[in-house]
Design an enzyme around this catalytic site. Structure first.
Site, PDB file in Angstrom:
ATOM      1  N   THR A  91       0.872  -1.174   0.000  1.00  0.00           N
ATOM      2  CA  THR A  91       0.000   0.000   0.000  1.00  0.00           C
ATOM      3  C   THR A  91       0.911   1.227   0.000  1.00  0.00           C
ATOM      4  OG1 THR A  91       0.018   0.264   2.404  1.00  0.00           O
ATOM      5  CG2 THR A  91      -1.615  -1.273   1.486  1.00  0.00           C
ATOM      6  N   THR A 116      -8.745  -4.300   6.239  1.00  0.00           N
ATOM      7  CA  THR A 116      -7.397  -4.860   6.414  1.00  0.00           C
ATOM      8  C   THR A 116      -7.186  -5.399   7.826  1.00  0.00           C
ATOM      9  OG1 THR A 116      -6.525  -3.297   4.813  1.00  0.00           O
ATOM     10  CG2 THR A 116      -4.930  -4.321   6.293  1.00  0.00           C
ATOM     11  N   THR A 121      -1.322  -2.465  19.318  1.00  0.00           N
ATOM     12  CA  THR A 121      -1.002  -1.133  19.842  1.00  0.00           C
ATOM     13  C   THR A 121      -1.590  -0.901  21.234  1.00  0.00           C
ATOM     14  OG1 THR A 121      -1.495   1.206  19.492  1.00  0.00           O
ATOM     15  CG2 THR A 121      -3.006  -0.336  18.493  1.00  0.00           C
ATOM     16  N   ASP A 122      -0.952   0.000  21.987  1.00  0.00           N
ATOM     17  CA  ASP A 122      -1.508   0.387  23.303  1.00  0.00           C
ATOM     18  C   ASP A 122      -2.775   1.231  23.146  1.00  0.00           C
ATOM     19  OD1 ASP A 122      -0.298   2.706  22.309  1.00  0.00           O
ATOM     20  OD2 ASP A 122       0.862   3.128  24.126  1.00  0.00           O
ATOM     21  N   GLU A 123      -3.029   1.713  21.907  1.00  0.00           N
ATOM     22  CA  GLU A 123      -4.186   2.589  21.691  1.00  0.00           C
ATOM     23  C   GLU A 123      -5.511   1.863  21.914  1.00  0.00           C
ATOM     24  OE1 GLU A 123      -3.815   5.221  18.309  1.00  0.00           O
ATOM     25  OE2 GLU A 123      -1.634   5.082  18.376  1.00  0.00           O
ATOM     26  N   TYR A 149      -9.050   3.540  13.931  1.00  0.00           N
ATOM     27  CA  TYR A 149      -7.825   2.715  13.907  1.00  0.00           C
ATOM     28  C   TYR A 149      -7.762   1.819  15.137  1.00  0.00           C
ATOM     29  CZ  TYR A 149      -2.935   1.534  14.914  1.00  0.00           C
ATOM     30  OH  TYR A 149      -1.785   0.869  15.258  1.00  0.00           O
ATOM     31  N   LYS A 190      -7.935  -2.331  15.526  1.00  0.00           N
ATOM     32  CA  LYS A 190      -6.867  -3.138  16.134  1.00  0.00           C
ATOM     33  C   LYS A 190      -7.434  -3.911  17.345  1.00  0.00           C
ATOM     34  CE  LYS A 190      -3.016  -3.346  15.198  1.00  0.00           C
ATOM     35  NZ  LYS A 190      -2.232  -4.163  14.230  1.00  0.00           N
ATOM     36  N   TYR A 248      -1.107  19.468  16.795  1.00  0.00           N
ATOM     37  CA  TYR A 248      -2.559  19.383  17.024  1.00  0.00           C
ATOM     38  C   TYR A 248      -2.912  19.921  18.418  1.00  0.00           C
ATOM     39  CZ  TYR A 248      -2.490  15.951  13.127  1.00  0.00           C
ATOM     40  OH  TYR A 248      -2.319  15.297  11.932  1.00  0.00           O
TER      41      TYR A 248
HETATM   42  P1  NAD Z   1       3.112   0.774   8.407  1.00  0.00           P
HETATM   43  O1  NAD Z   1       1.852   1.475   8.033  1.00  0.00           O
HETATM   44  O2  NAD Z   1       4.412   1.491   8.249  1.00  0.00           O
HETATM   45  O3  NAD Z   1       3.246  -0.595   7.581  1.00  0.00           O
HETATM   46  C1  NAD Z   1       2.155  -1.435   7.334  1.00  0.00           C
HETATM   47  C2  NAD Z   1       2.561  -2.409   6.217  1.00  0.00           C
HETATM   48  O4  NAD Z   1       1.466  -3.311   6.009  1.00  0.00           O
HETATM   49  C3  NAD Z   1       2.854  -1.723   4.880  1.00  0.00           C
HETATM   50  O5  NAD Z   1       4.042  -2.244   4.319  1.00  0.00           O
HETATM   51  C4  NAD Z   1       1.654  -2.093   4.010  1.00  0.00           C
HETATM   52  O6  NAD Z   1       1.958  -2.177   2.623  1.00  0.00           O
HETATM   53  C5  NAD Z   1       1.293  -3.450   4.597  1.00  0.00           C
HETATM   54  N1  NAD Z   1      -0.108  -3.831   4.347  1.00  0.00           N
HETATM   55  C6  NAD Z   1      -1.210  -3.075   4.461  1.00  0.00           C
HETATM   56  N2  NAD Z   1      -2.296  -3.778   4.107  1.00  0.00           N
HETATM   57  C7  NAD Z   1      -1.866  -5.029   3.775  1.00  0.00           C
HETATM   58  C8  NAD Z   1      -2.498  -6.216   3.342  1.00  0.00           C
HETATM   59  N3  NAD Z   1      -3.827  -6.271   3.154  1.00  0.00           N
HETATM   60  N4  NAD Z   1      -1.745  -7.310   3.104  1.00  0.00           N
HETATM   61  C9  NAD Z   1      -0.388  -7.281   3.270  1.00  0.00           C
HETATM   62  N5  NAD Z   1       0.271  -6.171   3.654  1.00  0.00           N
HETATM   63  C10 NAD Z   1      -0.464  -5.064   3.910  1.00  0.00           C
HETATM   64  O7  NAD Z   1       2.891   0.288   9.906  1.00  0.00           O
HETATM   65  P2  NAD Z   1       3.961   0.130  11.084  1.00  0.00           P
HETATM   66  O8  NAD Z   1       4.107   1.425  11.763  1.00  0.00           O
HETATM   67  O9  NAD Z   1       5.140  -0.602  10.577  1.00  0.00           O
HETATM   68  O10 NAD Z   1       3.124  -0.820  12.071  1.00  0.00           O
HETATM   69  C11 NAD Z   1       3.183  -2.233  11.956  1.00  0.00           C
HETATM   70  C12 NAD Z   1       2.210  -2.847  12.939  1.00  0.00           C
HETATM   71  O11 NAD Z   1       2.524  -2.402  14.257  1.00  0.00           O
HETATM   72  C13 NAD Z   1       0.753  -2.444  12.687  1.00  0.00           C
HETATM   73  O12 NAD Z   1      -0.051  -3.573  12.889  1.00  0.00           O
HETATM   74  C14 NAD Z   1       0.470  -1.382  13.732  1.00  0.00           C
HETATM   75  O13 NAD Z   1      -0.882  -1.396  14.119  1.00  0.00           O
HETATM   76  C15 NAD Z   1       1.374  -1.832  14.869  1.00  0.00           C
HETATM   77  N6  NAD Z   1       1.837  -0.747  15.741  1.00  0.00           N
HETATM   78  C16 NAD Z   1       2.550   0.310  15.230  1.00  0.00           C
HETATM   79  C17 NAD Z   1       2.998   1.315  16.079  1.00  0.00           C
HETATM   80  C18 NAD Z   1       3.812   2.491  15.577  1.00  0.00           C
HETATM   81  O14 NAD Z   1       4.161   3.375  16.368  1.00  0.00           O
HETATM   82  N7  NAD Z   1       4.183   2.543  14.301  1.00  0.00           N
HETATM   83  C19 NAD Z   1       2.710   1.256  17.445  1.00  0.00           C
HETATM   84  C20 NAD Z   1       1.959   0.174  17.923  1.00  0.00           C
HETATM   85  C21 NAD Z   1       1.554  -0.832  17.069  1.00  0.00           C
HETATM   86  P1  TYD Z   2       1.085   9.884  15.308  1.00  0.00           P
HETATM   87  O1  TYD Z   2       2.527   9.844  14.934  1.00  0.00           O
HETATM   88  O2  TYD Z   2       0.064  10.041  14.235  1.00  0.00           O
HETATM   89  O3  TYD Z   2       0.813   8.594  16.211  1.00  0.00           O
HETATM   90  P2  TYD Z   2      -0.505   8.199  17.122  1.00  0.00           P
HETATM   91  O4  TYD Z   2      -1.652   9.023  16.692  1.00  0.00           O
HETATM   92  O5  TYD Z   2      -0.674   6.767  16.778  1.00  0.00           O
HETATM   93  O6  TYD Z   2      -0.109   8.440  18.550  1.00  0.00           O
HETATM   94  O7  TYD Z   2       0.900  11.082  16.327  1.00  0.00           O
HETATM   95  C1  TYD Z   2       1.637  11.175  17.529  1.00  0.00           C
HETATM   96  C2  TYD Z   2       1.097  12.376  18.292  1.00  0.00           C
HETATM   97  O8  TYD Z   2       1.433  13.557  17.559  1.00  0.00           O
HETATM   98  C3  TYD Z   2      -0.413  12.389  18.426  1.00  0.00           C
HETATM   99  O9  TYD Z   2      -0.751  12.910  19.715  1.00  0.00           O
HETATM  100  C4  TYD Z   2      -0.886  13.335  17.344  1.00  0.00           C
HETATM  101  C5  TYD Z   2       0.261  14.319  17.226  1.00  0.00           C
HETATM  102  N1  TYD Z   2       0.486  14.897  15.875  1.00  0.00           N
HETATM  103  C6  TYD Z   2       0.558  16.295  15.719  1.00  0.00           C
HETATM  104  O10 TYD Z   2       0.436  17.068  16.683  1.00  0.00           O
HETATM  105  N2  TYD Z   2       0.768  16.788  14.455  1.00  0.00           N
HETATM  106  C7  TYD Z   2       0.902  15.983  13.362  1.00  0.00           C
HETATM  107  O11 TYD Z   2       1.065  16.499  12.217  1.00  0.00           O
HETATM  108  C8  TYD Z   2       0.852  14.550  13.554  1.00  0.00           C
HETATM  109  C9  TYD Z   2       1.000  13.618  12.378  1.00  0.00           C
HETATM  110  C10 TYD Z   2       0.648  14.064  14.824  1.00  0.00           C
END
Ligand code: NAD
Ligand code: TYD
Length: 359
Positions: free
Chosen positions: A41, A107, A139-141, A164, A168, A221
């Site tokens: 994606t 998804t 996620t912790d969310e 979101y 999850k 924000y």
């Molecule tokens: P990301 O958005 O960077 O990557 C998601 C990946 O999944 C992408 O490569 C996308 O192409 C792939 N994808 C999407 N739909 C798909 C499908 N139908 N089939 C196969 N692949 C598909 O996300 P991330 O930040 O690397 O997060 C990875 C996981 O960790 C997620 O499940 C997210 O909920 C969880 N997570 C992320 C964070 C964070 O801070 N980034 C924190 C807590 C949990």
């Molecule tokens: P984000 O990186 O989108 O992660 P999450 O919403 O999963 O915590 O955002 C982190 C924090 O930063 C969240 O409180 C929203 C804030 N934020 C801004 O203030 N400005 C921005 O442009 C973005 C993307 C996030």
């Protein structure tokens, strides 16, 4: 005795955390083979993994496909003797889930259930091997929002607030149900906000780094007082390896960085550090780029994790100090301007317009 196979399927491996997990694990576990399944994606970038076939030969394989595609999944499980699945694939951005929730349901909920169904079928067909693991990365969310005191624990009630986090949360429940009802050896991890190399620049830290570099406005924000518990992605990857190797099926483990910061603190720190690196002084200082913009609807105030269970039971603790890891992250983005340029496609620019134009 028959040795357990060491081939693991990594879904969503071309995204931020998946890329770091694959790269780190191939180095740390020289016996393991990894298969990356990714639908590519907007958030998936195959270039993140381009060098791996040459470096690791048959230890690494990429499959372009979706977790929603039953045929792709069953072929894959038939062809390969898979010891476990590390399930990252998801739609992962809260702001996008507010604009377009349906993709998140498709998804994160349906995709996870399809994957669970195929895993269960294959696990049963192969005699329910005890070594098999389904590791669901969440996620912790899912626990909602905290006020200024207290922490999320594995016993916290689910209270997701955004489309979101609701998607999850639903997927976590299905994983739990597959373990409870069918016995699939599944484990759930819930972690706090990650940062580090390869993060798509729509999330707070990379977005701010790049906007500072390009002298664009820094959209904070609300009043910027929201708190996140920042986890360096390499610490997260190591925690996932501990869970995969030592965690108990049916359990949940919370993973946190122990580095709580207000959003405004993060933005100010990035401004200060980049100004030093770029030698911007006086009227060139980046603080004047900060803009307090309309708050995210339903914006969770604070996330913070009590990671004592994974520390006590699996011996994992975050290794990196926030100050060192954020420095490494800034330098990664400075050194990878070509990576940034390549992923800033038309679709990315369109997203910036949709999300920020009416704030
Ligand atoms: P990301 O958005 O960077 O990557 C998601 C990946 O999944 C992408 O490569 C996308 O192409 C792939 N994808 C999407 N739909 C798909 C499908 N139908 N089939 C196969 N692949 C598909 O996300 P991330 O930040 O690397 O997060 C990875 C996981 O960790 C997620 O499940 C997210 O909920 C969880 N997570 C992320 C964070 C964070 O801070 N980034 C924190 C807590 C949990
Ligand atoms: P984000 O990186 O989108 O992660 P999450 O919403 O999963 O915590 O955002 C982190 C924090 O930063 C969240 O409180 C929203 C804030 N934020 C801004 O203030 N400005 C921005 O442009 C973005 C993307 C996030």
């Amino acid at each position: 005795m028959h040795a357990a196979p060491a081939t693991f399927l990594v879904t969503g491996g071309a995204g931020f955390i998946g890329t770091n997990f694959i790269r780190h694990t191939l180095t740390l576990r020289p016996q393991w083979h990894l298969i990356c399944l990714d639908a590519l994606t907007y958030a998936g970038n195959p270039a993140n993994l381009d060098d791996l076939p040459e470096r690791y030969g048959e230890r690494y394989r990429f499959i372009h496909g979706s977790i929603l595609d039953e045929k792709v999944l069953s072929n894959l499980f038939r062809e390969e003797n898979i010891a476990g699945v590390i399930h990252f694939a998801a739609e992962s951005h809260v702001d996008r889930s507010i604009h377009k929730p349906q993709t998140f349901i498709e998804t994160n909920v349906n995709g996870t259930c399809r994957l669970l169904t195929i895993c269960q079928e294959m696990w049963e067909k192969t005699g329910k091997p005890a070594y098999f693991r389904f590791l669901h990365v969440s996620t912790d969310e899912v626990y909602g929002s905290l006020d200024d005191v207290g922490y999320f624990t594995e016993a916290s009630p689910y209270a997701p607030n955004s489309p979101y986090s609701a998607s999850k949360a639903a997927s976590d429940h299905f994983v739990r149900a597959w373990h409870h009802t069918f016995g699939l050896p599944a484990i759930v991890t819930n972690c706090s906000n990650n940062y580090g190399p390869y993060q798509f620049p729509e999330k707070l830290i990379p977005l701010m780094i790049l906007n500072i570099l390009e002298e664009r406005e820094l959209p904070v924000y609300g009043d910027g007082a929201n708190v996140r518990d920042w986890l360096y992605v390499i610490d997260h990857c190591e925690a996932l390896l501990s869970v995969l190797e030592k965690g108990l099926p049916g359990e949940t483990y919370l993973i946190g960085g122990g580095a709580e910061k207000r959003n405004i603190e993060i933005v100010e720190l990035l401004c200060e550090r980049l100004d030093q690196i770029l030698d911007r002084r006086g009227r060139k200082r980046s603080h004047h780029l900060i803009r307090f913009v309309t708050d995210r609807p339903g914006h969770d105030y604070r996330y913070a994790i009590d990671a004592s269970k994974i520390a006590a039971q699996l011996g994992w603790r975050a290794r990196f100090q926030f100050e060192d890891a954020i420095e490494a992250t800034i330098h990664w983005y400075l050194a990878h301007r070509d990576w940034v340029a390549a992923i800033r496609s038309g679709a990315y620019r369109q997203w910036l317009e949709t999300n920020y134009d009416n704030r």
